[in-house]
Design an enzyme around this catalytic site. Structure first.
Site, mmCIF file in Angstrom:
data_model
loop_
_atom_site.group_PDB
_atom_site.id
_atom_site.type_symbol
_atom_site.label_atom_id
_atom_site.label_comp_id
_atom_site.label_asym_id
_atom_site.label_seq_id
_atom_site.Cartn_x
_atom_site.Cartn_y
_atom_site.Cartn_z
ATOM 1 N N GLY A 218 0.821 -1.205 0.000
ATOM 2 C CA GLY A 218 0.000 0.000 0.000
ATOM 3 C C GLY A 218 0.853 1.253 0.000
ATOM 4 O O GLY A 218 1.978 1.265 -0.521
ATOM 5 N N SER A 219 0.329 2.296 0.608
ATOM 6 C CA SER A 219 0.973 3.610 0.511
ATOM 7 C C SER A 219 2.346 3.659 1.135
ATOM 8 O O SER A 219 3.129 4.558 0.829
ATOM 9 C CB SER A 219 0.093 4.655 1.174
ATOM 10 O OG SER A 219 -1.161 4.670 0.534
ATOM 11 N N THR A 220 2.670 2.707 2.041
ATOM 12 C CA THR A 220 4.012 2.755 2.623
ATOM 13 C C THR A 220 5.061 2.614 1.529
ATOM 14 O O THR A 220 6.183 3.066 1.680
ATOM 15 C CB THR A 220 4.228 1.625 3.662
ATOM 16 O OG1 THR A 220 3.942 0.379 3.044
ATOM 17 C CG2 THR A 220 3.330 1.808 4.876
ATOM 18 N N LYS B 242 5.165 4.183 -1.093
ATOM 19 C CA LYS B 242 5.444 5.498 -1.708
ATOM 20 C C LYS B 242 6.807 6.026 -1.279
ATOM 21 O O LYS B 242 7.404 6.846 -1.985
ATOM 22 C CB LYS B 242 4.339 6.479 -1.349
ATOM 23 C CG LYS B 242 3.041 6.166 -2.107
ATOM 24 C CD LYS B 242 1.867 6.959 -1.620
ATOM 25 C CE LYS B 242 0.601 6.534 -2.348
ATOM 26 N NZ LYS B 242 -0.616 6.959 -1.616
#
Lengths: 460, 489
Positions: free
Chosen positions: B218-220, B222
């Site tokens: 997920g966004s981690t 990024k």
């Protein structure tokens, strides 16, 4: 006593009796198992086992009496057979006693085995004392045929044990494995019959495709007996013994007729027989399968075959030490009988196992030597028959347990637990000793005769 | 008759010879293989014939041994706080073998390792019993407790690393199991073991989620994408505006939009703002602009696509996929086929925190012989350099913004610089399963950077927005970091 003139027969040139050699070796044959006994006790619970004195005295007494009887009644007998048999039997007792220490393997069997060994030695003595000349057995050729057949058929009428109908149970006395005795008796029959018929078998034959086929009336009876015994054995699902009988038959026929074609004939027959039996008997198929895949798992667990292989492997070269192995992992009753070699291999290692196999080899060699030395064809045939049977039995059992050939289930002579086996093998050794005594006995001094004078006068 | 007799004699000789050759083959040639065959029960009997050495955390044993009176095996393994430590120790069971540290260091623990030869020989002469050596781990008992208690009844995992050395400080996985319950070999042990298997417990308590389970990060992820942008020179200034449209359409698709969670200011947002708000559009576009190759190369520098990360317990391979453009854009925001273990994401945070240098993660510091001699000492090793020190500074600064004023505020620790990133990974077909809540972070003091941590919680409730990571996972990360920092003082 010396007869230096006779150079025609092996071993008769002033043959020393070698009784003192036998005595010296018997001392070792008694001491080694006694040390082994102490060793097991020390390894298992750190103390010298209580029974050690009784055991040493017992084994020593048996060996001593046997020695004295041999000295008196068979003074020229082979000096090695009695010590080897004593050593093997003594070690067998130690291994059985050692396995008795494992509660998972059921009730103690060593005391019974000791009793049977004593009976075996008694039987051995009786044969030496009462059988003055082995040629007497020749008279019982056909009687032994009948007895052998009866012995072989008898187990059919008794319930089978562990899938094999090889036992007859006598109420109050326990069970008996007649196959072991039949082995000796059928050798007597073969020897007696072949001695009479050997010329006919060897010479009055027709050549057929490079093989000499004897006439039916010569071969008939023996073939019938052999086929019958094989069939009975197949019905009793005792393959080890049928293999043994077959080998015995071929070897004796070959020696009697001196025709190599018998070997070819025998190999062809045995190959055919093996294939035929393997296609019908499911438990033979199982054994062949286990032989080809010894380490295979069945039902998620390790098979008996694999357990035996692990025992051997874990023993390595020097073994884990007496009493310190885990051959109890081979469950059931087999560890004390069929699989006793696995315990030997694990606890005394490759070195010990080879020593024991060489002892068997030596015993067989002494038997064959007796056959070579024997002066009468009956003696030759009988001793080669008995040694051959013994050799085959050792090979089939040891080969089966170590995975060289499929397992067929027979007892390791002297070593394995089993009363009939011990008694029969002591009898076998007694007969061999009797033949070797006759063979090695110096030829009687020639009667004083003018014909034997140093310088002969050519009479007109 | 003597000629055939001699031949029979030779034949019998050959039979005996064949037997001799065979026993030599079995006992000498194959001997060792048979002796050490895993199905040979003697191996297990030997293993449990002496008390096993211990696994040590903070100088204290977390394992033990007790005598049993049943069967072949004399000693049985015991565990102190087994549920908490199970992802570290693994199990050693009489009936079910062993795994993880117990298995990998079996030689040392059972005392059969060749490196213990000297100590064994001494034992042999002094008459002492063979003893096992100890395994000294890098774990921090307080951090582990914080992680395990923080996860509580939720399903998830925590991995914490010391960024400067790669030493693993915490490795928690829930639901967990107590290896003591099946250390023996009674029926009770078998029942306990079977009850823990996947088919009887779909929650898979025996799964080591921290090392062996991969999740979409997920966004981690990024953080990795931002690193790739800086390393490849796509952007230089984390505060400068990026060229990011809103709405953003996935490349090579007929107008398939990449959505943000909620209405957040993502148009042309700087890297700092984009990470602060967790803009899918910005990072999806970065990934697409860089292309699959460059993204993959950067992810691999962080440890992705490496099947051999041994701590020494092997971590499952995290995957940055080779994929087409739209999928690659999705992978850049930690979706599509992008998969990472919690350890992997902790490695990402630790590489950033350690000035761009990724240290090889490890959890066994020393192997110690029974006489306390050190048999093996681990020295920290550099694994790779995913970031230059300058770029590492930049990524740190934007990660710190996330905690200071972004989605990760719940990880703030007074007086300590904390950098982090939240994540909520969509999960299941059409996003219908509960999402995974992620949080990765590190804590920095003036003395250094002692801890980086990754927390994942498998869909504990229905929160779908990016706050989930901040709400569920960040407080756990905070507790773990605090525990480590307290130990530092």
């Amino acid at each position: 006593m010396s007869s230096t003139t006779n150079t025609t027969t092996i071993g008769t040139i002033g043959a020393p009796s070698r009784r003192n050699t036998e005595l010296a070796m018997l001392v070792f044959a008694v001491l080694i198992p006694v040390f082994a006994y102490v060793n097991v006790g020390l390894a298992k619970d750190g103390s010298v086992p209580a029974g050690v004195l009784g055991y040493s005295l017992g084994l020593g007494l048996l060996a001593g009496v046997a020695h004295l009887v041999v000295r008196k009644w068979a003074p020229y007998a082979d000096p090695l057979m009695l010590p080897i048999a004593t050593l093997l039997n003594g070690l067998g007792l130690i291994f059985i006693w050692r396995l008795d220490q494992e509660p998972s393997l059921g009730k103690a069997m060593a005391p019974n085995q000791l009793m049977w060994s004593t009976l075996g030695v008694a039987f051995f003595l009786a044969i030496l004392i009462f059988l003055k000349d082995h040629r007497v057995l020749q008279r019982y050729t056909y009687i032994s045929m009948v007895v052998a057949l009866i012995l072989l058929v008898a187990p059919v009428f008794f319930p089978g044990v562990n899938g094999a109908k090889i036992w007859i149970t006598i109420p109050g006395l326990g069970s008996l494995q007649p196959g072991e005795f039949a082995k000796i008796i059928i050798a007597i029959f073969f020897a007696g019959y072949l001695m009479v018929k050997r010329d006919a078998l060897a010479l009055a034959s027709r050549r057929f495709m490079g093989l000499y086929l004897p006439r039916g009336r010569d071969l008939g009876p023996i073939l019938v007996i052999w086929a019958l015994s094989l069939m009975i054995l197949v019905f009793e699902t005792d393959l080890g013994t049928s293999l043994l009988f077959f080998g015995l038959f071929v070897v004796m026929l070959y020696v009697a007729t001196e025709r190599t074609s018998w070997i070819v004939f025998g190999l062809l027959l045995s190959a055919g027989g093996a294939v035929a039996v393997a296609t019908f008997e499911s438990h033979v198929q199982t054994r062949v399968h286990n032989w080809l895949n010894p380490l295979e798992l069945s039902n998620g667990g390790v098979t008996e075959t694999a357990q035996a292989m692990y025992s051997f492997g874990s023993g390595g070269i020097l073994g884990s030490g007496l009493g310190q192995g885990y051959s109890r992992l081979i469950l059931g009753i087999a560890p004390k009988s069929d699989y006793i070699l696995a315990t030997v291999g694990e606890e005394v290692g490759l070195a010990g196992l080879m020593a024991i196999l060489l002892l068997y080899g030596l015993l067989i060699e002494r038997g064959i030597r007796t056959a070579l030395a024997a002066r009468d064809p009956f003696g030759k045939l009988l001793s080669i028959g008995l040694s051959g049977a013994f050799a085959l039995q050792v090979f089939v059992v040891a080969g089966g347990v170590t995975g060289l050939i499929p397992l067929t289930g027979m007892t390791m002579p002297f070593l394995a637990q089993g009363g009939s086996s011990v008694i029969a093998n002591w009898a076998l050794v007694a007969i061999l000793l009797r033949i070797s005594d006759t063979a090695r006995r110096p030829a009687p001094a020639p009667a004083p005769s003018t014909d034997a004078e140093m310088t002969q006068v050519v009479r007109p | 008759m003597n000629k055939p007799l001699r031949r029979v004699a030779i034949f019998c000789g050959l039979l005996v010879l064949a037997l001799l050759v065979r026993v030599n083959w079995v006992q000498f040639v194959q001997g060792d293989a048979l002796k050490n065959d895993p199905h040979n029960r003697r191996v297990a009997i030997e293993r449990y014939s002496t008390p096993r050495g211990n696994i040590i955390v903070d100088g204290k044993a977390i394992t033990g041994s007790t005598t049993t009176d049943s069967g072949d095996f004399k000693y049985k393994r015991t565990y102190k706080n087994g549920k908490m430590w199970a992802p570290v120790t693994g199990y050693a069971s009489q009936a079910f073998d062993a795994n993880q540290l117990e298995k990998l260091n079996d030689g040392i623990l059972s005392g059969t390792d060749d490196r213990l030869f000297f100590s064994r020989t001494v034992d042999m002469f002094t008459g002492g019993k063979q003893k096992g050596g100890n395994v000294v781990t890098t774990l921090d008992a307080k951090a582990q407790k914080a992680a395990y208690d923080g996860l509580g009844t939720q399903k998830g995992a925590v991995a914490a690393i010391n960024p400067e050395t790669g030493a693993i400080l915490a490795l928690a996985s829930t639901p967990s199991y107590d290896p003591s319950t099946f250390a023996g070999m009674s029926n009770k042990d078998a029942e306990a073991y079977n009850a823990l298997q996947k088919k009887s417990d779909p929650d898979e308590p025996m799964l080591n989620r921290a090392l062996r389970q991969t999740y979409p990060p997920g966004s981690t992820f990024k953080v990795v994408t931002a690193s790739a942008a800086l390393e490849n020179g796509l952007y230089h200034d984390v505060n400068a505006k990026t060229d990011s449209p809103l709405p953003y359409t996935l490349p090579d698709t007929s107008g398939l939009p990449l959505k943000n969670e909620g209405n957040i200011p993502c148009k042309d947002a700087s890297l700092r703002e984009a990470l602060r708000w967790s803009c899918n559009t910005v990072f999806g576009k970065i990934s697409a602009d860089l292309g699959n190759k460059k993204m993959k190369a950067e992810a691999e520098k962080f440890g992705f696509n490496d099947p051999g990360i041994n701590t020494p317990v092997r971590a499952s391979e995290s995957i940055y996929p080779t994929d087409n453009r739209p999928q690659n854009a999705m992978a850049g925001i930690g979706q599509a086929s992008n998969r990472a273990t919690p350890l992997q994401m902790a490695m990402v945070a630790s590489a950033v925190a350690n000035g761009g240098k990724l240290m090889k993660p490890y959890m066994v510091d020393q192997l110690v012989a029974p006489n306390l001699n050190v048999v093996q000492q681990h020295t920290p090793q550099e694994m790779s350099r995913p970031l230059s020190p300058e770029n590492a500074q930049k990524v740190q600064s934007i990660m710190e913004t996330v905690v200071k004023e972004g989605t990760g505020t719940s990880a703030q620790i007074p007086g300590v610089t904390v950098g982090g990133k939240t994540g909520t990974a969509q999960h299941g077909e059409n996003n219908k399963d509960n999402p995974y809540a992620w949080f990765i972070s590190y804590a920095k003091t003036d003395k250094g950077t002692p801890v980086a941590v990754a927390v994942v919680i498998e869909g504990s409730d229905t929160l779908r927005d990016d706050i989930a990571g901040g709400k569920l996972a960040a407080p756990i990360a905070k507790r773990v970091m605090q525990a480590v920092l307290e130990g530092e003082k």
